[in-house]
Design a protein around this motif. Sequence first.
Motif: not given
Length: 280
Positions: A254-273
């Motif tokens: 499940v965790h691997e599938e969520l990581r696949r569906l999620a934004l990658d770390p760089a895009a997630s960083q931009a989204h957080l900011l």
Amino acid sequence: MTASPTVRRRRIARELRQLREHANMTLDVAARQLDMSKSNLSRIENAQIGIKPRDVRAALALYQVTGADAEALIEIARGAQQRGWWQSYSDVLPEWFEFYVGLEAEAAALHTYEGEAVPGLLQTEAYAREVFRHTAGEEGLERKVAARLRRQEVLHRDNPVELSVVLNEAVLCRPVGGNSVMADQLAHIATVAQLPNVTVQVLPFSAGGHPAMSAPYVILAFADTADAAVVYLENLTTGLALEGAEHVAGYSLVHEELRRLALDPAASQAHLLAASSNFP
């Protein structure tokens, strides 16, 4: 890395259960030979209560384990008798959560998904305080916050825990504590995510349905292969540790599938900011 008495107790429990089974001895028979109740021996083998080193020695003699193997297990039992730092917060931490913190203290890797709130290891002091106010009230508030912040040391110790977090985008939108608290919290996540041992990914609304929609979780793995991985689930009044290999494997998928569906770390960083700027 912290030598957690909780992890030591869990290992002793598993070893004693396996040794008893290898000796083809029932709980009834072993308990009578060890001069203890069947229920007590069962609780020891399920890591619900501890066992003193002298009683471990007696059990090992019963199961015909001697020499270096016996001494190694007795040394682990001595470690299980030590006090973890979290036990000094037993006035505000329920026993079932103390068990989790004891596992977390020695975990080599944590994989977690949260759908409603920032995980405790990433919370700021102000955000944690607001979470406790809403979920547990004012009693013992500052002690609970202090314990939560103390837990975060696992991210910065020598050999820090490898943390993989998937955050539902909803977590970024809920203004817990007001705009200022939330802006600081999101900026803090972005900062911690820059640590080499931390990966944060945002699961956007656009991902649609996903396999953890009803199940926040933590998967804990340990450096010593003798300590099996465990899945931890929690609700308002209790926690549940799933130790079966099938549970760990299922939640890991499940965790691997969520990581696949999620934004990658760089895009997630931009989204957080970007999200933090929405809370002026």
